[in-house]
Write an enzyme that holds these catalytic residues in place. Structure first.
Site, mmCIF file in Angstrom:
data_model
loop_
_atom_site.group_PDB
_atom_site.id
_atom_site.type_symbol
_atom_site.label_atom_id
_atom_site.label_comp_id
_atom_site.label_asym_id
_atom_site.label_seq_id
_atom_site.Cartn_x
_atom_site.Cartn_y
_atom_site.Cartn_z
ATOM 1 N N TYR A 50 -0.225 79.500 118.482
ATOM 2 C CA TYR A 50 0.693 78.347 118.477
ATOM 3 C C TYR A 50 -0.023 77.090 118.976
ATOM 4 O O TYR A 50 0.256 75.984 118.513
ATOM 5 C CB TYR A 50 1.946 78.633 119.319
ATOM 6 C CG TYR A 50 3.086 79.199 118.506
ATOM 7 C CD1 TYR A 50 2.984 80.457 117.924
ATOM 8 C CD2 TYR A 50 4.247 78.468 118.284
ATOM 9 C CE1 TYR A 50 4.017 80.971 117.156
ATOM 10 C CE2 TYR A 50 5.284 78.977 117.518
ATOM 11 C CZ TYR A 50 5.162 80.228 116.956
ATOM 12 O OH TYR A 50 6.182 80.731 116.192
ATOM 13 N N TYR A 87 2.561 97.706 128.114
ATOM 14 C CA TYR A 87 2.582 96.428 128.849
ATOM 15 C C TYR A 87 1.296 95.642 128.531
ATOM 16 O O TYR A 87 1.353 94.470 128.144
ATOM 17 C CB TYR A 87 2.672 96.723 130.340
ATOM 18 C CG TYR A 87 2.771 95.506 131.226
ATOM 19 C CD1 TYR A 87 3.889 94.673 131.193
ATOM 20 C CD2 TYR A 87 1.757 95.203 132.139
ATOM 21 C CE1 TYR A 87 3.988 93.577 132.047
ATOM 22 C CE2 TYR A 87 1.853 94.111 132.989
ATOM 23 C CZ TYR A 87 2.972 93.298 132.937
ATOM 24 O OH TYR A 87 3.066 92.214 133.782
ATOM 25 N N ASP A 98 18.041 85.583 131.130
ATOM 26 C CA ASP A 98 17.640 86.921 131.567
ATOM 27 C C ASP A 98 18.687 87.917 131.101
ATOM 28 O O ASP A 98 19.887 87.615 131.171
ATOM 29 C CB ASP A 98 17.541 86.933 133.112
ATOM 30 C CG ASP A 98 16.653 88.041 133.643
ATOM 31 O OD1 ASP A 98 16.885 89.203 133.254
ATOM 32 O OD2 ASP A 98 15.754 87.745 134.435
ATOM 33 N N THR A 105 15.738 94.306 134.458
ATOM 34 C CA THR A 105 15.045 94.574 135.737
ATOM 35 C C THR A 105 15.289 93.443 136.745
ATOM 36 O O THR A 105 15.043 93.616 137.923
ATOM 37 C CB THR A 105 13.525 94.776 135.548
ATOM 38 O OG1 THR A 105 12.977 93.614 134.914
ATOM 39 C CG2 THR A 105 13.213 96.011 134.735
ATOM 40 N N GLY A 106 15.732 92.295 136.265
ATOM 41 C CA GLY A 106 16.045 91.173 137.160
ATOM 42 C C GLY A 106 17.426 91.354 137.768
ATOM 43 O O GLY A 106 18.128 92.328 137.467
ATOM 44 N N GLY A 163 14.299 87.447 137.656
ATOM 45 C CA GLY A 163 13.294 88.359 138.213
ATOM 46 C C GLY A 163 12.684 87.836 139.502
ATOM 47 O O GLY A 163 12.991 86.732 139.964
ATOM 48 N N ARG A 169 6.411 99.699 142.771
ATOM 49 C CA ARG A 169 5.106 99.120 143.066
ATOM 50 C C ARG A 169 4.722 99.393 144.504
ATOM 51 O O ARG A 169 5.562 99.647 145.360
ATOM 52 C CB ARG A 169 5.100 97.628 142.749
ATOM 53 C CG ARG A 169 4.952 97.433 141.257
ATOM 54 C CD ARG A 169 4.799 96.000 140.887
ATOM 55 N NE ARG A 169 6.078 95.324 140.877
ATOM 56 C CZ ARG A 169 6.270 94.125 140.330
ATOM 57 N NH1 ARG A 169 5.267 93.508 139.757
ATOM 58 N NH2 ARG A 169 7.444 93.571 140.343
ATOM 59 N N GLY A 186 8.764 79.813 119.728
ATOM 60 C CA GLY A 186 9.547 79.117 118.700
ATOM 61 C C GLY A 186 10.455 78.068 119.323
ATOM 62 O O GLY A 186 10.582 76.939 118.809
ATOM 63 N N LYS A 189 8.331 75.147 120.378
ATOM 64 C CA LYS A 189 7.900 74.358 119.216
ATOM 65 C C LYS A 189 9.043 73.477 118.711
ATOM 66 O O LYS A 189 8.872 72.285 118.447
ATOM 67 C CB LYS A 189 7.424 75.311 118.113
ATOM 68 C CG LYS A 189 7.027 74.649 116.829
ATOM 69 C CD LYS A 189 6.341 75.666 115.914
ATOM 70 C CE LYS A 189 6.274 75.177 114.493
ATOM 71 N NZ LYS A 189 7.451 75.595 113.708
HETATM 72 N N1 UDP Z 1 0.245 103.270 144.413
HETATM 73 C C1 UDP Z 1 0.252 104.234 145.387
HETATM 74 N N2 UDP Z 1 1.451 104.705 145.848
HETATM 75 C C2 UDP Z 1 2.659 104.238 145.395
HETATM 76 C C3 UDP Z 1 2.656 103.232 144.404
HETATM 77 C C4 UDP Z 1 1.439 102.779 143.917
HETATM 78 O O1 UDP Z 1 -0.819 104.673 145.848
HETATM 79 O O2 UDP Z 1 3.706 104.730 145.884
HETATM 80 C C5 UDP Z 1 -1.037 102.758 143.916
HETATM 81 C C6 UDP Z 1 -1.189 102.764 142.400
HETATM 82 O O3 UDP Z 1 -1.697 103.998 141.961
HETATM 83 C C7 UDP Z 1 -2.170 101.633 142.182
HETATM 84 C C8 UDP Z 1 -1.845 100.661 143.317
HETATM 85 O O4 UDP Z 1 -1.127 101.406 144.289
HETATM 86 O O5 UDP Z 1 -3.490 102.086 142.339
HETATM 87 C C9 UDP Z 1 -1.006 99.474 142.883
HETATM 88 O O6 UDP Z 1 0.085 99.964 142.169
HETATM 89 P P1 UDP Z 1 1.285 99.076 141.665
HETATM 90 O O7 UDP Z 1 2.284 99.989 141.057
HETATM 91 O O8 UDP Z 1 1.757 98.209 142.772
HETATM 92 O O9 UDP Z 1 0.716 98.100 140.557
HETATM 93 P P2 UDP Z 1 -0.586 98.028 139.626
HETATM 94 O O10 UDP Z 1 -1.526 97.183 140.386
HETATM 95 O O11 UDP Z 1 -1.148 99.411 139.395
HETATM 96 O O12 UDP Z 1 -0.084 97.421 138.395
#
Ligand code: UDP
Length: 319
Positions: free
Chosen positions: A167, A153, A39, A43-44, A18, A194, A110, A113
């Protein structure tokens, strides 16, 4: 696992393919460790580790750590970094996300440990949910919706922290917990959803930047080398409580979009899209614990980090 007898310490990095796991593997090798990256590449990417192929200090095992992890031989450190980590990924993979945070953490603990190894959990600022305390200090318990889309998550990571502390207390395992705040840099996937890769790729392609909501929500972005440095220092301490690692420079998402336009020189427009459910309204780490316990603080300023990241995305697009 490694054939020759060596005095080098051996670290297992789950999620080694990743974004963070691969940078951590690089740092460990440069510090004189041998690394076994584990991995399942959901996603990686093996591309993140391609430069280590052939190194006598590096091995890769393709395996889903939500299943039993078998590693023969000596292991001194287990870094548990496997998990989908972008909101889009964990919306697409809700059950694997829950499983790797819960079962994967149990298996990684585990292994630690069994080998009497140091264990380091990659936890998250998502443990604070949509925080009612600002900035976030480690003693804040958070405001998480367990049944919302991000719950898969957030709750898995909260469970992972509880399991890690159990642990530590029950088995006296030498454990550490790092709460990672928004981190960016080379090797992020361009399409991981993101905000950093999204806005950079939109700006480079002259497409509109998609600000969710009115863009008044805040985030604080940490460059990857700073984060890895904090994690490495934490791994070397005897400190067992969670430690926030992140950059306290906070900005709104709208400001962030404007900065990306300015730095890239893009002519893209900014458009708005609906705010995702439970999107935290504010986020900024209080890093006083990291400063005190690790003598750590971030060094890379936002503009330099973003420029490096843009260069990476430009190069990987060209490749
Ligand atoms: N965000 C956005 N446009 C995008 C992707 C994300 O405005 O295309 C906003 C999202 O709603 C959040 C912030 O950017 O408020 C950060 O989002 P990210 O998915 O990076 O991670 P988060 O910090 O929410 O886990």
């Amino acid at each position: 696992m490694f054939e020759s007898v060596s005095r080098k310490k051996v670290a297992v990095v789950t999620g080694g393919g990743g974004f963070l796991g691969s940078h951590l593997s690089d740092r460990l090798i440069s510090e004189g460790f041998r690394v076994i990256a584990v991995d399942n590449l959901v996603t990686g990417s093996s591309g993140n580790l391609a430069h280590l192929a052939g190194s006598q200090d590096f091995k890769f095992i393709r395996h889903n750590v939500s299943e039993f992890i078998f590693i023969p031989g000596r292991v001194d450190f287990v870094f548990h970094f496997a998990s989908p980590a972008s909101p889009i990924d964990y919306l697409e993979l809700p059950i694997p996300t829950l499983k790797v945070g819960a079962l994967g953490t149990h298996n990684a603990l585990g292994l630690a440990k069994e080998k009497q190894a140091v264990f380091v959990l990659a936890s998250t600022s998502e443990c604070y949910g949509d925080p009612l305390v600002h900035p976030q200090k480690e003693d804040y318990w958070g405001n998480v919706n367990p049944i919302g889309p991000r719950g898969v998550y957030d709750e898995a990571k909260r469970f992972a922290e509880a399991m890690t502390m159990a642990y530590h207390r029950h088995h006296r395992l030498n454990t550490k917990i790092v709460r990672i705040f928004n981190t960016y840099g080379p090797r992020m996937r361009l399409k991981d959803g993101r905000v950093v890769p999204a806005f950079i790729s939109q700006a480079l392609n002259q497409e509109p930047l998609t600000v969710f909501g009115d863009g008044s929500q805040t985030r604080s972005f940490c460059y990857v080398s700073d984060l890895i440095d904090g994690i490495f220092r934490l791994a070397m301490t005897d400190y067992h409580e969670p430690v926030n690692i992140g950059n306290p420079r906070e900005m709104t998402i709208l400001e962030f979009a404007e900065k990306i336009l300015q730095i890239t020189g893009s002519k893209s427009r900014i458009v708005t899209q609906p705010l995702p459910e439970d999107d935290p309204k504010v986020r900024r780490p209080d890093i006083s614990r990291a400063q005190k316990v690790l003598g750590w603080e971030p060094k890379v300023d936002f503009e330099s980090g973003i420029r490096e990241t843009i260069l990476y995305f430009k190069d990987s697009k060209a490749a």
